[in-house]
Scaffold this active site. Structure first.
Site, PDB file in Angstrom:
ATOM      1  N   SER A   1      35.181  42.657  34.124  1.00 22.55           N
ATOM      2  CA  SER A   1      33.892  41.946  34.060  1.00 22.55           C
ATOM      3  C   SER A   1      33.211  42.150  32.710  1.00 22.55           C
ATOM      4  CB  SER A   1      32.972  42.412  35.189  1.00 22.55           C
ATOM      5  OG  SER A   1      33.542  42.146  36.449  1.00 22.55           O
TER       6      SER A   1
ATOM      7  N   GLY B   1      31.319  44.635  37.628  1.00 26.75           N
ATOM      8  CA  GLY B   1      30.439  44.537  36.475  1.00 26.75           C
ATOM      9  C   GLY B   1      29.415  45.653  36.432  1.00 26.75           C
TER      10      GLY B   1
ATOM     11  N   GLY C   1      43.608  41.501  38.185  1.00 25.88           N
ATOM     12  CA  GLY C   1      42.766  40.431  38.714  1.00 25.88           C
ATOM     13  C   GLY C   1      42.479  39.318  37.735  1.00 25.88           C
TER      14      GLY C   1
ATOM     15  N   SER D   1      41.106  46.380  48.014  1.00 32.42           N
ATOM     16  CA  SER D   1      40.379  45.113  47.907  1.00 32.42           C
ATOM     17  C   SER D   1      39.597  44.878  49.192  1.00 32.42           C
ATOM     18  CB  SER D   1      41.350  43.950  47.694  1.00 32.42           C
ATOM     19  OG  SER D   1      40.674  42.717  47.876  1.00 32.42           O
TER      20      SER D   1
ATOM     21  N   ASP E   1      44.600  38.386  35.045  1.00 34.37           N
ATOM     22  CA  ASP E   1      45.858  37.656  34.851  1.00 34.37           C
ATOM     23  C   ASP E   1      46.787  37.995  36.017  1.00 34.37           C
ATOM     24  OD1 ASP E   1      47.896  36.141  33.831  1.00 34.37           O
ATOM     25  OD2 ASP E   1      48.321  37.434  32.109  1.00 34.37           O
ATOM     26  N   LYS E   2      46.478  37.431  37.171  1.00 30.84           N
ATOM     27  CA  LYS E   2      47.183  37.779  38.410  1.00 30.84           C
ATOM     28  C   LYS E   2      48.685  37.524  38.331  1.00 30.84           C
ATOM     29  CE  LYS E   2      43.284  36.921  41.556  1.00 30.84           C
ATOM     30  NZ  LYS E   2      43.277  38.064  42.467  1.00 30.84           N
TER      31      LYS E   2
ATOM     32  N   ARG F   1      35.636  36.861  46.141  1.00 33.23           N
ATOM     33  CA  ARG F   1      36.348  37.001  47.418  1.00 33.23           C
ATOM     34  C   ARG F   1      37.634  36.168  47.326  1.00 33.23           C
ATOM     35  NH1 ARG F   1      31.394  34.349  49.333  1.00 33.23           N
ATOM     36  NH2 ARG F   1      31.704  32.082  49.478  1.00 33.23           N
TER      37      ARG F   1
ATOM     38  N   LYS G   1      45.172  52.560  43.722  1.00 35.47           N
ATOM     39  CA  LYS G   1      43.839  52.052  43.374  1.00 35.47           C
ATOM     40  C   LYS G   1      42.917  52.173  44.580  1.00 35.47           C
ATOM     41  CE  LYS G   1      41.392  48.449  40.876  1.00 35.47           C
ATOM     42  NZ  LYS G   1      41.525  47.284  39.996  1.00 35.47           N
TER      43      LYS G   1
ATOM     44  N   GLY H   1      32.595  48.464  35.907  1.00 36.09           N
ATOM     45  CA  GLY H   1      31.305  48.339  35.239  1.00 36.09           C
ATOM     46  C   GLY H   1      31.253  48.827  33.811  1.00 36.09           C
TER      47      GLY H   1
END
Length: 339
Positions: free
Chosen positions: A319, A268, A63, A175, A65-66, A112, A217, A297
């Site tokens: 995060s 986070g 996410g 996602s 470095d897409k 989003r 995932k 987190g």
């Protein structure tokens, strides 16, 4: 010190503009003397996972470095691996702006984004162009306009294209920002997807003469029964790893904060305990048969150790990395080495 100065400037900017500026800067400075501003030496602490020897247990989560534009810069920071993506077969713009929000008091982020990326062919070109030997996992997804029932084909297309260039492949069905995507985590849809991907892996391993592991995932917003069902399917289909977890739809711990009511996945610090709980439950169900990559987190070395204690073999940060900087990598590796 340098990161704190850069962060103070970035945090005055719109989050997505700051993100794009950071990736652009890292891309331009990678493999140049400018890496001195963020490079750090981290003593190796090798960890074997999915049959791969990672130089240390800390990776960059998908996410950030897409499109795989700054892989070598993240190598200079000392990451043990980088997961790029999520990438889809065709380029897509993602959701409407604004779509990325900081919750600074809670050290959280809501996004989003909607799988905005330049497409799998662009990513493959970037993977071919990297100059370092860092291990790169590739996180794959489906295009927004591909019906969920046909989504499997998008994963197979991506897998086919990235297979020769990936250390491992992560299958993103968790996602919250692609309509219907999370339904792939359940029942027959999940079993059909995993068995098809496993068959494709067998075919590609023979074709390319190398075995590239595949990981799934998962979301944190799952019941114990759903976690048990996913574990059963992972074992049955001989998947190589699970990545736990993605972002949450919950707003526990952030209610009342600015941006807390924005639609999207929360990551986070507010996700820390929930993701660790899912890792612990998943580990109990997998019984050591399949390793877990823990993410969600991690804001300190203590958070990372809690993930390892819950059953993770590797961890990933995103995060926490935004809020703490590259020092977090070093802190986690040091704490892991000392335990």
């Amino acid at each position: 010190m340098f990161y704190k100065i850069a962060q103070s400037i970035m945090f005055q900017m719109d989050p997505e503009r700051a993100h794009n500026l950071a990736i652009g800067s890292l891309k331009r400075t990678a493999n140049t003397p400018m890496t001195a501003f963020y490079a750090q030496c981290i003593a190796p602490k090798p960890v074997t996972c999915m049959g791969i020897i990672f130089p240390n247990p800390v990776g960059l989560a998908a996410g950030l470095d897409k499109d795989g534009e700054a892989i070598d810069a993240f190598h200079a920071m000392g990451f043990g691996h980088v997961e790029v993506g999520t990438v889809t077969p065709r380029p897509q713009p993602g959701n409407d702006l604004p779509r990325l929000f900081r919750l600074k008091p809670a050290k959280g982020i809501i996004n989003r984004m909607g799988f905005n990326n330049k497409g799998v062919d662009n990513l493959v070109a970037n993977l071919k162009a990297k100059k370092t030997d860092i291990l790169v996992g590739v996180n794959i997804g489906k295009n927004k306009d591909t019906p969920v029932e046909e989504g499997k084909n998008d994963y197979l297309i991506c897998m086919d294209k990235v297979y020769p260039h990936a250390a491992y492949i992560a299958v993103n069905i968790s996602s919250p920002n692609t309509p219907g995507l999370r339904t792939l985590q359940y029942g027959d849809l999940l079993d059909d997807l995993l068995s098809s991907l496993k068959a494709k892996q067998t075919e590609l391993a023979e074709q390319h003469g190398k075995y590239v592991p595949i990981a799934l995932k998962i979301a944190p917003d799952l019941t114990d029964e759903e976690i048990a069902s996913i574990a059963t399917s992972l074992i049955k289909n001989q998947f190589d790893a699970a990545i736990a977890t993605n972002t949450t739809l919950s707003r526990d711990g952030v209610s009342g904060l600015a941006n807390a009511n924005e639609t999207g996945g929360l990551s986070g610090k507010p996700l820390t305990e929930l993701s660790t709980k899912v890792i612990k439950k998943l580990a109990a169900e997998l019984k050591g048969e399949i390793p877990i990559i823990g993410v969600g987190g991690i804001n300190s070395s203590q958070d990372a150790l809690a993930k390892f204690d819950a059953g993770a073999t590797l961890v990933q940060i995103y995060s926490g990395f935004i809020y703490q900087g590259p020092k977090l990598i070093k802190d986690i590796v040091a704490s892991y080495s000392a335990k």
